[in-house]
Design an enzyme around this catalytic site. Structure first.
Site, PDB file in Angstrom:
ATOM      1  N   GLU A 143      11.551  -4.935   6.632  1.00 37.08           N
ATOM      2  CA  GLU A 143      10.862  -3.733   6.167  1.00 37.08           C
ATOM      3  C   GLU A 143       9.430  -3.776   6.658  1.00 37.08           C
ATOM      4  O   GLU A 143       8.812  -4.857   6.722  1.00 37.08           O
ATOM      5  CB  GLU A 143      10.869  -3.696   4.627  1.00 37.08           C
ATOM      6  CG  GLU A 143      10.348  -2.410   4.018  1.00 37.08           C
ATOM      7  CD  GLU A 143       8.865  -2.401   3.638  1.00 37.08           C
ATOM      8  OE1 GLU A 143       8.416  -1.393   3.088  1.00 37.08           O
ATOM      9  OE2 GLU A 143       8.147  -3.419   3.886  1.00 37.08           O
ATOM     10  N   HIS A 164      10.753  -7.750   2.874  1.00 34.41           N
ATOM     11  CA  HIS A 164       9.712  -6.778   2.579  1.00 34.41           C
ATOM     12  C   HIS A 164       8.368  -7.226   3.156  1.00 34.41           C
ATOM     13  O   HIS A 164       7.820  -8.241   2.726  1.00 34.41           O
ATOM     14  CB  HIS A 164       9.614  -6.642   1.057  1.00 34.41           C
ATOM     15  CG  HIS A 164       8.693  -5.569   0.594  1.00 34.41           C
ATOM     16  ND1 HIS A 164       7.530  -5.835  -0.081  1.00 34.41           N
ATOM     17  CD2 HIS A 164       8.777  -4.226   0.693  1.00 34.41           C
ATOM     18  CE1 HIS A 164       6.935  -4.701  -0.389  1.00 34.41           C
ATOM     19  NE2 HIS A 164       7.665  -3.700   0.073  1.00 34.41           N
ATOM     20  N   GLU A 211       8.782   2.256   6.912  1.00 33.54           N
ATOM     21  CA  GLU A 211       8.240   3.214   5.930  1.00 33.54           C
ATOM     22  C   GLU A 211       7.018   3.923   6.492  1.00 33.54           C
ATOM     23  O   GLU A 211       6.038   3.268   6.883  1.00 33.54           O
ATOM     24  CB  GLU A 211       7.882   2.493   4.628  1.00 33.54           C
ATOM     25  CG  GLU A 211       7.340   3.478   3.592  1.00 33.54           C
ATOM     26  CD  GLU A 211       6.884   2.834   2.297  1.00 33.54           C
ATOM     27  OE1 GLU A 211       7.222   1.659   2.045  1.00 33.54           O
ATOM     28  OE2 GLU A 211       6.167   3.520   1.548  1.00 33.54           O
ATOM     29  N   ASP A 220       5.628  -1.159   6.827  1.00 30.41           N
ATOM     30  CA  ASP A 220       4.915   0.107   6.631  1.00 30.41           C
ATOM     31  C   ASP A 220       4.191   0.423   7.923  1.00 30.41           C
ATOM     32  O   ASP A 220       3.684  -0.484   8.585  1.00 30.41           O
ATOM     33  CB  ASP A 220       3.887  -0.037   5.502  1.00 30.41           C
ATOM     34  CG  ASP A 220       4.532  -0.489   4.212  1.00 30.41           C
ATOM     35  OD1 ASP A 220       5.440   0.204   3.748  1.00 30.41           O
ATOM     36  OD2 ASP A 220       4.140  -1.551   3.684  1.00 30.41           O
ATOM     37  N   HIS A 278       0.015  -2.016   5.273  1.00 28.30           N
ATOM     38  CA  HIS A 278       0.416  -1.301   4.050  1.00 28.30           C
ATOM     39  C   HIS A 278      -0.690  -0.394   3.516  1.00 28.30           C
ATOM     40  O   HIS A 278      -0.479   0.791   3.293  1.00 28.30           O
ATOM     41  CB  HIS A 278       0.810  -2.310   2.964  1.00 28.30           C
ATOM     42  CG  HIS A 278       1.156  -1.660   1.659  1.00 28.30           C
ATOM     43  ND1 HIS A 278       0.202  -1.369   0.700  1.00 28.30           N
ATOM     44  CD2 HIS A 278       2.326  -1.215   1.165  1.00 28.30           C
ATOM     45  CE1 HIS A 278       0.789  -0.783  -0.334  1.00 28.30           C
ATOM     46  NE2 HIS A 278       2.074  -0.685  -0.081  1.00 28.30           N
TER      47      HIS A 278
END
Ligand code: G3P
Ligand code: CA
Length: 340
Positions: free
Chosen positions: A89, A62, A179, A91, A104
């Site tokens: 992962e 993450h 994401e 963003d 993020h």
């Protein structure tokens, strides 16, 4: 709205063969009752899915190995790969000059030495900032080994393009869970630029029977729909901070096949995983850092664990020591000097 032309593949740098970028799509499992959850109905989305064994649960880093290394930096992702994470992962947000960067927050204030809103800053401005020095070195965390983080560029803003290069050049297949962050002033431009960038790497439109290592996640159902329209064969994950009433039976909006609940949902509603499986939907859980939460995910047989501590999760799943060879990372250093 700016229209995007399908770009040619990048002419420079080593690119992987198609076989490393995509793998055969798994055959749909036969309909069956979910173990330990007799009576749960098979839903309209597809045949029920079996519960996964611990060793088969992919571990997704993450924001990189972000407990140990500043989140969303190249160094954090290199560390995660070194530690053996199955996937990464990140963003993504669009800059003022339409570059996708891995940040993020809406603003850069928390994770850099600068100030301002990502979408109002140009990439060149973001490149002036230090995204690493805000984070204290780990004090009481376990000893971890990571590539040397002090070299030039390791803590600069990370573009998604650079992260994709890291992934496709890596010697083993690495999953990417990207994401999209909404709301943003650029709305659907985010998905357009994302799919165009993935396309350049040959990752947006896997051939029939193949599966891209990339999936796109969002809390925004609209964003998920846009991705499905622009890249119908790309996997999508609908992230859930809470499960709306209509989806408590484990179903998802039409087209979505992966639910992304926060671990807080499973702590109070562990039955959600079996329900999703009974509907043929997979479950990717975030952000799973504590031993008790890892154990819960194993017990429930989730389909992916997303964690700030990939090394710790791998160890708990019985996969410790799955790191790549140190020769591939000559500058390896220990991050907690208090421990041998
Ligand atoms: O992996 C999903 C998770 O990252 C969603 O929450 O706020 O960390 O982006 P957030
Ligand atoms: Ca995220």
């Amino acid at each position: 709205m700016q229209s995007l032309r399908r770009p040619e593949p990048r002419p420079t740098g080593p690119r992987p063969s198609a076989s490393r970028r995509s793998e055969p799509a798994p055959a749909a499992p036969a309909a069956q009752e979910v173990p330990g959850h007799a009576g749960l109905r098979t839903g309209a989305s597809g045949p029920a899915l079996p519960r996964r064994a611990a060793a088969d649960i992919p571990v997704i880093a993450h924001r990189g190995a972000s407990e140990d290394v500043p989140e969303h930096t190249l160094a954090a992702y290199e560390a995660a790969l070194f530690q053996g994470a199955d996937g990464l992962e990140c963003d993504v947000r669009l800059t003022a000059d339409m570059h996708l960067v891995c940040v993020h927050d809406r603003r850069v204030n928390r994770t850099s030495n600068g100030r301002g809103v990502v979408s109002t800053l140009e990439l060149a401005q973001l490149r002036q900032l230090d995204f690493g020095s805000w984070k204290q070195p780990p004090g009481d965390s376990e000893y971890v080994e990571v590539p040397d983080l002090r070299r030039e560029g390791a803590h600069r803003v990370l573009t998604l393009e650079r992260l994709l290069e890291l992934v496709v050049d890596h010697p083993r297949r690495v999953e990417m869970a990207i994401e999209t962050k909404h709301p943003t002033r650029y709305a659907g431009l985010v998905e357009e630029h994302l799919v165009a960038l993935l396309d350049r790497f040959g990752l947006a439109h896997p051939r029939l029977g193949e599966r891209s290592p990339v999936r796109v996640m969002s809390f925004s159902a609209m964003s998920v729909r846009r991705i499905r329209r622009l890249a119908p064969s790309l996997e999508t994950v609908l992230l859930l901070d809470r499960v709306p009433l209509r989806f408590r039976d484990g179903s998802l909006p039409r087209g979505a096949r992966i639910a992304g609940p926060g671990i807080h949902i499973l702590r109070t509603h562990p039955e959600y995983v079996a329900r999703a499986h009974s509907m043929g939907n997979r479950v990717h859980v975030w952000t799973v850092d504590q031993a008790s939460d890892i154990d819960l995910c194993v017990e429930l047989g989730v389909d992916a664990i997303i964690s700030n501590r990939p090394q710790a999760v791998l160890a708990r799943l019985g996969r410790g020591g799955s790191r790549v060879s140190a020769e591939a990372h000559p500058g390896v250093i220990g991050l907690n000097p208090d421990k041998p």
